[in-house]
Motif scaffolding. Structure first.
Motif, PDB file in Angstrom:
ATOM      1  N   ARG A   1       6.194   7.493   2.099  1.00  0.00           N
ATOM      2  CA  ARG A   1       5.019   7.489   2.994  1.00  0.00           C
ATOM      3  C   ARG A   1       4.273   8.812   2.887  1.00  0.00           C
ATOM      4  N   ARG A   2       5.023   9.906   2.831  1.00  0.00           N
ATOM      5  CA  ARG A   2       4.376  11.213   2.695  1.00  0.00           C
ATOM      6  C   ARG A   2       3.671  11.354   1.353  1.00  0.00           C
ATOM      7  N   ALA A   3       4.145  10.610   0.348  1.00  0.00           N
ATOM      8  CA  ALA A   3       3.511  10.634  -0.977  1.00  0.00           C
ATOM      9  C   ALA A   3       2.312   9.690  -1.052  1.00  0.00           C
ATOM     10  N   GLY A   4       2.070   8.904   0.012  1.00  0.00           N
ATOM     11  CA  GLY A   4       0.883   8.060   0.058  1.00  0.00           C
ATOM     12  C   GLY A   4       1.132   6.566   0.094  1.00  0.00           C
ATOM     13  N   LEU A   5       2.386   6.121   0.089  1.00  0.00           N
ATOM     14  CA  LEU A   5       2.673   4.686   0.147  1.00  0.00           C
ATOM     15  C   LEU A   5       2.397   4.165   1.558  1.00  0.00           C
ATOM     16  N   THR A   6       1.521   3.171   1.657  1.00  0.00           N
ATOM     17  CA  THR A   6       1.228   2.582   2.968  1.00  0.00           C
ATOM     18  C   THR A   6       1.645   1.124   3.039  1.00  0.00           C
ATOM     19  N   ARG A   7       1.764   0.450   1.893  1.00  0.00           N
ATOM     20  CA  ARG A   7       2.186  -0.948   1.840  1.00  0.00           C
ATOM     21  C   ARG A   7       3.463  -1.027   1.016  1.00  0.00           C
ATOM     22  N   SER A   8       4.428  -1.783   1.515  1.00  0.00           N
ATOM     23  CA  SER A   8       5.723  -1.920   0.857  1.00  0.00           C
ATOM     24  C   SER A   8       5.947  -3.357   0.427  1.00  0.00           C
ATOM     25  N   LYS A   9       6.872  -3.546  -0.501  1.00  0.00           N
ATOM     26  CA  LYS A   9       7.277  -4.898  -0.888  1.00  0.00           C
ATOM     27  C   LYS A   9       8.258  -5.476   0.129  1.00  0.00           C
ATOM     28  N   CYS A  10       8.682  -4.653   1.074  1.00  0.00           N
ATOM     29  CA  CYS A  10       9.562  -5.100   2.154  1.00  0.00           C
ATOM     30  C   CYS A  10       8.838  -6.179   2.969  1.00  0.00           C
ATOM     31  N   TYR A  11       9.590  -7.058   3.577  1.00  0.00           N
ATOM     32  CA  TYR A  11       9.025  -8.156   4.369  1.00  0.00           C
ATOM     33  C   TYR A  11       8.067  -7.635   5.446  1.00  0.00           C
ATOM     34  N   LEU A  12       8.330  -6.473   6.000  1.00  0.00           N
ATOM     35  CA  LEU A  12       7.500  -5.922   7.071  1.00  0.00           C
ATOM     36  C   LEU A  12       6.173  -5.365   6.563  1.00  0.00           C
ATOM     37  N   ARG A  13       6.042  -5.127   5.276  1.00  0.00           N
ATOM     38  CA  ARG A  13       4.841  -4.664   4.573  1.00  0.00           C
ATOM     39  C   ARG A  13       4.398  -3.246   4.939  1.00  0.00           C
ATOM     40  N   ASP A  14       4.017  -2.996   6.168  1.00  0.00           N
ATOM     41  CA  ASP A  14       3.518  -1.681   6.575  1.00  0.00           C
ATOM     42  C   ASP A  14       4.684  -0.695   6.629  1.00  0.00           C
TER      43      ASP A  14
END
Length: 112
Positions: free
Chosen positions: A73-86
């Motif tokens: 997140r600190r590197a800029g990831l805001t969307r994940s492949k995790c089911y929760l997405r955010d």
């Protein structure tokens, strides 16, 4: 379907499955590789460790996941492949699991 052609339009997988199928064909000169269910092996291993080590394993995996998502997140990831997405929701979820696992380890020793 004949060789050299892709799947029929109605048979074409979508989303991640489609991307995996394309990557498998491209990496093997057009010949599709069989699906490797590696994730299932990983899930079984994590379940085994959680069963053997109980709350310690849950605490360790949750803390490791939290640290990884925090760094991402600190590197800029805001969307994940995790089911929760955010990633904020993922961090909240992993943080909650970490707190509950820590409480499960500490509370039995404080209630004597």
């Amino acid at each position: 379907m004949t060789t050299g052609e892709g799947p029929a339009p109605g048979d074409r997988p979508t989303g991640v499955a489609y991307e995996q199928a394309l990557a498998a064909q491209a990496s093997d000169g057009g010949q599709a590789k069989p699906y490797d269910p590696l994730k299932l092996c990983v899930y079984a291993t994590v379940a085994l460790l959680a069963w053997l080590f109980g709350a310690w394993a849950v605490l360790g995996f949750a803390a490791l996941g939290f640290a990884g998502y925090w760094r991402a997140r600190r590197a800029g990831l805001t969307r994940s492949k995790c089911y929760l997405r955010d990633t904020r929701l993922v961090l909240a979820y992993l943080g909650l699991i970490t707190v509950v696992a820590a409480a499960a380890l500490v509370l039995p020793h404080t209630l004597r």
